[in-house]
Motif scaffolding. Structure first.
Motif, PDB file in Angstrom:
ATOM      1  N   ASP A  97      16.916  -8.997  -6.231  1.00 60.96           N
ATOM      2  CA  ASP A  97      17.454  -9.709  -5.063  1.00 60.96           C
ATOM      3  C   ASP A  97      16.316 -10.326  -4.251  1.00 60.96           C
ATOM      4  N   ASP A  98      16.653 -10.904  -3.121  1.00 58.72           N
ATOM      5  CA  ASP A  98      15.660 -11.559  -2.267  1.00 58.72           C
ATOM      6  C   ASP A  98      15.067 -10.569  -1.288  1.00 58.72           C
ATOM      7  N   ARG A  99      14.210  -9.700  -1.737  1.00 56.70           N
ATOM      8  CA  ARG A  99      13.563  -8.776  -0.818  1.00 56.70           C
ATOM      9  C   ARG A  99      12.200  -9.316  -0.495  1.00 56.70           C
ATOM     10  N   LYS A 100      11.904  -9.433   0.776  1.00 55.05           N
ATOM     11  CA  LYS A 100      10.630 -10.011   1.182  1.00 55.05           C
ATOM     12  C   LYS A 100       9.508  -8.982   1.034  1.00 55.05           C
ATOM     13  N   ILE A 101       8.416  -9.381   0.417  1.00 52.20           N
ATOM     14  CA  ILE A 101       7.229  -8.514   0.370  1.00 52.20           C
ATOM     15  C   ILE A 101       6.481  -8.726   1.681  1.00 52.20           C
ATOM     16  N   SER A 102       6.398  -7.658   2.480  1.00 51.20           N
ATOM     17  CA  SER A 102       5.786  -7.831   3.791  1.00 51.20           C
ATOM     18  C   SER A 102       4.314  -7.443   3.799  1.00 51.20           C
ATOM     19  N   LYS A 103       3.934  -6.549   2.908  1.00 45.59           N
ATOM     20  CA  LYS A 103       2.530  -6.140   2.902  1.00 45.59           C
ATOM     21  C   LYS A 103       2.180  -5.552   1.560  1.00 45.59           C
ATOM     22  N   MET A 104       0.912  -5.712   1.151  1.00 45.87           N
ATOM     23  CA  MET A 104       0.441  -5.124  -0.098  1.00 45.87           C
ATOM     24  C   MET A 104      -0.927  -4.507   0.142  1.00 45.87           C
ATOM     25  N   VAL A 105      -1.167  -3.351  -0.467  1.00 45.30           N
ATOM     26  CA  VAL A 105      -2.486  -2.717  -0.360  1.00 45.30           C
ATOM     27  C   VAL A 105      -2.874  -2.230  -1.750  1.00 45.30           C
ATOM     28  N   LEU A 106      -4.067  -2.616  -2.187  1.00 50.31           N
ATOM     29  CA  LEU A 106      -4.555  -2.176  -3.484  1.00 50.31           C
ATOM     30  C   LEU A 106      -4.933  -0.702  -3.382  1.00 50.31           C
ATOM     31  N   ASP A 107      -4.556   0.070  -4.401  1.00 48.82           N
ATOM     32  CA  ASP A 107      -4.907   1.490  -4.417  1.00 48.82           C
ATOM     33  C   ASP A 107      -6.430   1.611  -4.361  1.00 48.82           C
ATOM     34  N   PRO A 108      -6.977   2.158  -3.263  1.00 51.12           N
ATOM     35  CA  PRO A 108      -8.438   2.172  -3.147  1.00 51.12           C
ATOM     36  C   PRO A 108      -9.093   3.108  -4.158  1.00 51.12           C
ATOM     37  N   GLY A 109      -8.325   3.994  -4.760  1.00 54.06           N
ATOM     38  CA  GLY A 109      -8.889   4.932  -5.726  1.00 54.06           C
ATOM     39  C   GLY A 109      -9.399   4.230  -6.965  1.00 54.06           C
ATOM     40  N   ASP A 110      -8.517   3.834  -7.870  1.00 51.05           N
ATOM     41  CA  ASP A 110      -8.976   3.231  -9.127  1.00 51.05           C
ATOM     42  C   ASP A 110      -8.748   1.727  -9.180  1.00 51.05           C
ATOM     43  N   GLU A 111      -8.170   1.147  -8.136  1.00 47.82           N
ATOM     44  CA  GLU A 111      -7.896  -0.296  -8.083  1.00 47.82           C
ATOM     45  C   GLU A 111      -7.031  -0.749  -9.267  1.00 47.82           C
ATOM     46  N   LYS A 112      -6.220   0.151  -9.831  1.00 52.39           N
ATOM     47  CA  LYS A 112      -5.368  -0.230 -10.956  1.00 52.39           C
ATOM     48  C   LYS A 112      -3.904  -0.348 -10.549  1.00 52.39           C
ATOM     49  N   HIS A 113      -3.626  -0.033  -9.296  1.00 49.29           N
ATOM     50  CA  HIS A 113      -2.256  -0.152  -8.807  1.00 49.29           C
ATOM     51  C   HIS A 113      -2.277  -0.841  -7.468  1.00 49.29           C
ATOM     52  N   ILE A 114      -1.129  -1.375  -7.124  1.00 46.13           N
ATOM     53  CA  ILE A 114      -1.022  -1.988  -5.813  1.00 46.13           C
ATOM     54  C   ILE A 114       0.263  -1.466  -5.177  1.00 46.13           C
ATOM     55  N   TYR A 115       0.168  -1.091  -3.906  1.00 44.04           N
ATOM     56  CA  TYR A 115       1.338  -0.627  -3.175  1.00 44.04           C
ATOM     57  C   TYR A 115       1.970  -1.826  -2.479  1.00 44.04           C
ATOM     58  N   VAL A 116       3.278  -1.914  -2.604  1.00 45.41           N
ATOM     59  CA  VAL A 116       3.977  -3.101  -2.108  1.00 45.41           C
ATOM     60  C   VAL A 116       5.140  -2.666  -1.224  1.00 45.41           C
ATOM     61  N   ALA A 117       5.234  -3.243  -0.029  1.00 45.15           N
ATOM     62  CA  ALA A 117       6.382  -2.980   0.850  1.00 45.15           C
ATOM     63  C   ALA A 117       7.375  -4.126   0.696  1.00 45.15           C
ATOM     64  N   LEU A 118       8.616  -3.767   0.274  1.00 44.90           N
ATOM     65  CA  LEU A 118       9.682  -4.768   0.091  1.00 44.90           C
ATOM     66  C   LEU A 118      10.865  -4.325   0.931  1.00 44.90           C
ATOM     67  N   GLY A 119      11.028  -4.877   2.094  1.00 47.53           N
ATOM     68  CA  GLY A 119      12.150  -4.472   2.951  1.00 47.53           C
ATOM     69  C   GLY A 119      12.071  -2.995   3.271  1.00 47.53           C
ATOM     70  N   ASN A 120      13.047  -2.224   2.824  1.00 46.17           N
ATOM     71  CA  ASN A 120      13.021  -0.778   3.097  1.00 46.17           C
ATOM     72  C   ASN A 120      12.500   0.006   1.897  1.00 46.17           C
ATOM     73  N   GLN A 121      11.822  -0.699   0.996  1.00 50.95           N
ATOM     74  CA  GLN A 121      11.373  -0.054  -0.231  1.00 50.95           C
ATOM     75  C   GLN A 121       9.865  -0.110  -0.377  1.00 50.95           C
ATOM     76  N   MET A 122       9.299   1.020  -0.828  1.00 50.99           N
ATOM     77  CA  MET A 122       7.878   1.061  -1.137  1.00 50.99           C
ATOM     78  C   MET A 122       7.779   1.156  -2.645  1.00 50.99           C
ATOM     79  N   ARG A 123       6.866   0.424  -3.240  1.00 54.01           N
ATOM     80  CA  ARG A 123       6.749   0.387  -4.685  1.00 54.01           C
ATOM     81  C   ARG A 123       5.281   0.440  -5.079  1.00 54.01           C
ATOM     82  N   LYS A 124       4.999   1.109  -6.187  1.00 57.64           N
ATOM     83  CA  LYS A 124       3.632   1.129  -6.711  1.00 57.64           C
ATOM     84  C   LYS A 124       3.671   0.385  -8.042  1.00 57.64           C
TER      85      LYS A 124
END
Ligand SMILES: *[C@@H]1O[C@H](CO)[C@@H](O)[C@H](O)[C@H]1NC(C)=O
Ligand SMILES: *[C@@H]1O[C@H](CO)[C@@H](O)[C@H](O)[C@H]1NC(C)=O
Ligand SMILES: *[C@@H]1O[C@H](CO)[C@@H](O)[C@H](O)[C@H]1NC(C)=O
Ligand SMILES: *[C@@H]1O[C@H](CO)[C@@H](O)[C@H](O)[C@H]1NC(C)=O
Ligand SMILES: *[C@@H]1O[C@H](CO)[C@@H](O)[C@H](O)[C@H]1NC(C)=O
Length: 798
Positions: A373-400
């Motif tokens: 659906d049309d969920r807006k990505i409001s912020k992203m932060v790269l995993d500072p540990g191994d830089e192999k994942h990115i955390y993404v905020a989509l509306g009320n959802q957090m995703r790795k």
């Protein structure tokens, strides 16, 4: 026996995603822990997004929405400031946010929930005593008066009780030093960070006295004291872009490639119906900042509001625009080798990766994630540990989300074709993987410095004596290895080995093969080239031609025959490649020549529909002129990446139908291919989110069917039909809304519960189930005259 699974919040705790009750307002990542703020709650989650602690921020302080969330790892604390009690700050334990270390009513963040705030830690030296909190907040005079507070736009604040003035104090050696706006304009904070000894702030300034919004960068040198740091203020205006003005900064990412201080910002023109509304632009600050210049001479801001003199603004423009999209909302970056990799979040829920090489050339975008659906990505932060994942905020959802999906590519060629700088072919493991997972082995990846479309290219040349033809093969591979891999090429034709001996090897991974011109027939020679690097083998088929025999009218067909045969197309003629050209020639350059065939040029007038879901669409109708010779439809994106072709079904001169395949969200153009390969005309098609099926109303029908059921959902205009047990019904759309449609239920024969699905191209989307009741049984009726009418009463079984 019953088991009850009780979740802490009762929501989905699927792997690597977490859904909150409220929308995410901000988040931060530190020490393998994710801190997420929603409207009036704060959450602490482990790096797999399992909830560890939760804190209601409004229990003791009503209406306290967290506006500032700064992990202070060295101090083992999390600094939060919110809107409650005219501004309220708390220091929490980093390992357990339910424990408060310190709290104070203070307007370090904006007090109004709709105003932006900014905060990050700044180091002015080495000891813990020299860490300060740079805080930016919008201060509204009326609110300050109501609250009886003083307010500062930008200040440096203490982080320790022992610092002069105590914790959170903005006090310098001579009172509070702050950066203020000179005019009455309003500020919107976007981003800020410290890079080495410089502190950067990015913001939008709206001022009625200015012709348009100003995007501003301010910076300060990290000096010994707070006062000296603030007083070193300098600034510039950022202006984007050449093709179209986009006056507002939405998000930014600072990154330092090997030698440049590059900064990238997403700018918007404020109309996300325009496919080019937002642009990701790279600015190079290296030179500008090295130039020095007078401090505290900014046109819009001044230290303590001194210096009210009128100052001529200095404006910088981007070095390059790397990506355009209708609605980018956020950007993050990382360096991979000598590549700069950008992650772009969009308003329609896509996470897109784009890599930029040293020459600021861009690879094709890769969609790492797309929401249904049309969920807006409001912020992203790269995993500072191994830089192999990115955390993404989509509306009320957090995703790795993983930064690359190397394992999807199963051969050296497909790994290379992915054009992902994170991925390379690991020779010892025979897999496509991250560099650091392939230790002690050869690792092949795409080369930097020149973005190539193909892994191999070749060119043919004729010796001065005209007796020998030489084929030069170049590999565009970057390899990291221990030791030097063997490299060789073998050239085979149907008649056996073409060259006497095998190809020669040069250090630059190119090889050549010479053979007598007698072996080159007029019709061309099919050659299979097998290239070995280490123990990896790749083969490609090429047709070698006599370049000087490719003569005739300069048509697209001749040009493309010339280029694909490794000859040189120049000044409308085909010749031997006596010297390698600087840039390799591609068939695309042939499109400007006429087709040369006796074909009337097709024109495209319209495509219907021109908005579809990302599942694609069958039987799209294209209307135009001279369409009867069209062989296929080519579908291309704006960056000329991943072109696709689709066969034409029914055709007449005025219209044809074709299926458009599934893709990512965004705009593509279609053109009509005629014999000879030339593509004519252009029409845009927009891929959007999928339809959804929220509820059925009523959610029951009779065994014989025939009831009209309403479907409530979204994007229902993309639905092709409603399916029950393979039985398809038409969905009639409500003319005024894409969120409702209705259909007539089919018969089932008995009482049952049936699944209902929406058909979208070749896929289906589930709806809630539909209950079938037995048909009503009518037992009798009576007729009673009432005035001029007759009242009929029908009786049925309960
Ligand atoms: C940092 O740690 C010191 C000592 O434990 C404490 O007094 C102070 O409040 C902390 N500051 C922040 C901002 O966490
Ligand atoms: C290539 O074509 C030219 C012109 O038609 C001809 O003169 C020449 O002999 C041909 N060379 C070979 C190797 O076939
Ligand atoms: C193209 O086709 C038309 C009709 O079939 C014919 O009259 C004309 O002479 C042709 N032109 C060429 C250049 O072959
Ligand atoms: C082509 O058109 C005919 C008649 O208009 C229709 O019956 C047929 O289904 C169409 N075929 C395709 C593949 O669209
Ligand atoms: C649906 O499947 C058919 C048959 O395999 C195929 O030709 C068509 O392109 C597909 N349509 C889409 C939109 O993917």
């Amino acid at each position: 026996m019953f088991f009850f699974v009780i979740f802490l919040l009762g929501h989905c705790r699927c792997d690597n995603t977490y859904t909150f009750e409220q929308n995410i307002t901000d988040f931060a990542v530190a020490n393998g822990t994710v801190y997420v703020a929603t409207y009036d709650r704060l959450h602490q989650m482990d790096n797999n997004l399992s909830l560890e602690h939760r804190k209601d921020t409004s229990t003791t302080t009503p209406h306290n929405t967290v506006k500032i969330l700064v992990p202070f790892e060295r101090n083992n604390s999390l600094v939060t400031c919110g809107t409650g009690r005219c501004g309220y700050c708390e220091v929490l334990e980093l390992n357990d946010i339910s424990k408060t270390v310190y709290d104070e009513s203070l307007n370090i963040a904006s007090i109004m929930p709709e105003d932006s705030s900014l905060a990050f830690l700044v180091n002015l030296g080495h000891g813990p005593e020299s860490t300060y909190l740079l805080a930016g907040a919008v201060q509204r005079e009326k609110k300050l008066r109501e609250c009886g507070r003083e307010g500062y736009l930008i200040t440096l604040r203490n982080t320790e009780e022992s610092q002069n003035g105590g914790i959170f104090s903005a006090m310098g050696n001579h009172g509070v030093q702050s950066i203020r706006s000179k005019g009455k304009g309003s500020v919107e904070f976007v981003d800020g960070y410290q890079l080495d000894s410089r502190v950067y702030l990015f913001l939008n300034l709206r001022d009625k006295t200015l012709p348009q919004i100003r995007v501003r960068v301010l910076w300060m040198e990290a000096k010994k004291s707070k006062d000296d740091t603030v007083e070193s203020l300098r600034g510039l205006i950022l202006e984007c872009c050449e093709d179209m003005s986009r006056a507002l900064l939405v998000s930014s990412a600072g990154a330092r490639s090997t030698f440049l201080q590059l900064w990238a910002g997403v700018f918007t023109a404020g109309n996300n119906l325009d496919p080019n509304n937002t642009a990701l632009a790279i600015f190079n600050f290296t030179q500008i900042i090295a130039d020095g210049g007078r401090t505290n001479t900014d046109p819009d801001f001044a230290v303590n509001g001194q210096n009210t003199e009128q100052i001529q603004p200095v404006t910088v423009k981007p070095t390059v625009v790397v990506f355009r999209y209708s609605w980018m909302t956020s950007v993050a970056s990382v360096t991979v080798g000598s590549w700069l990799v950008y992650f772009v979040g969009t308003g329609d829920g896509q996470l897109i990766k784009i890599a930029v090489d040293k020459a600021l050339k861009t690879t094709c975008p890769i969609v790492l994630y797309k929401a249904d659906d049309d969920r807006k990505i409001s912020k992203m932060v790269l995993d500072p540990g191994d830089e192999k994942h990115i955390y993404v905020a989509l509306g009320n959802q957090m995703r790795k989300v993983g930064v690359a999906q190397c394992e999807r590519y199963e051969s050296l060629t497909s790994c290379w074709n992915a054009q992902d700088p994170h991925c390379g072919w690991c020779a010892s493991q025979n897999r496509c993987m991250f560099r650091d997972e392939c230790s002690g082995s050869l690792w092949f990846s795409i080369p930097d410095g020149s973005v190539q479309k193909k892994m191999f290219s070749f060119q043919v040349d004729l010796s001065p004596s005209k007796e020998e033809v030489t084929v030069n093969v170049m590999t565009h591979l970057n390899e990291q290895h221990t030791g030097s891999p063997a490299f060789s090429c073998a050239f085979n034709t149907e008649q056996g080995n073409l060259c006497v001996g095998s190809g020669s090897v040069s250090p630059s991974h190119s090889c050549s093969c010479s053979f007598s011109t007698e072996k080159l027939p007029a019709a061309g020679l099919r050659v299979r080239v097998r290239i070995s690097v280490g123990d990896q083998q790749v083969s490609e088929d090429w047709t070698l031609r006599n370049c000087s025999a490719l003569v005739g009218e300069p048509t697209a067909g001749l040009c493309s025959d010339c280029v694909t045969a490794g000859c040189l197309w120049s000044h409308d003629t085909c010749t031997w490649m006596s010297e390698p050209p600087r840039t390799s020639q591609t068939e695309a350059m042939c499109q400007s020549y006429p087709s040369g065939q006796n074909i009337s040029e097709p024109k495209i007038i319209s495509v219907d529909p021109n908005e579809i879901s990302f599942y694609g669409k069958n039987n799209v109708t294209l209307k135009g002129e001279n369409l009867d010779q069209v062989t296929k439809i080519r579908i291309q994106d704006k960056m000329d990446c991943n072109p696709k072709e689709s066969p034409v079904w029914n055709r007449s001169s005025g219209s044809l139908t074709f299926h458009i395949p599934s893709a990512s969200k965004g705009v593509v153009t279609v053109c009509a291919v005629v014999p000879g390969g030339k593509c004519h005309g252009s029409a845009e098609i927009t891929y959007r989110s999928l339809p959804s099926c929220g509820s059925l109303s009523p959610n029951s029908t009779w065994a014989s069917g025939g009831r009209i059921v309403r479907i409530l959902g979204s994007n229902l205009q993309f639905v092709d039909g409603v399916e029950h047990d393979g039985n398809q019904q038409t969905l009639n759309m409500n003319a005024s809304s894409n969120g409702t449609g209705c259909y007539k239920t089919a018969a089932s024969g008995d009482e049952t519960v049936k699944s209902v699905r929406l058909k979208v191209a070749n896929k289906t989307i589930n709806c809630p189930p539909l209950t079938y009741h037995a048909d009503p049984e009518f037992t009798s009726f009576t007729a009673t005259p009432t005035g001029d009418d007759l009242r009929i009463t029908i009786k049925k079984k309960n």
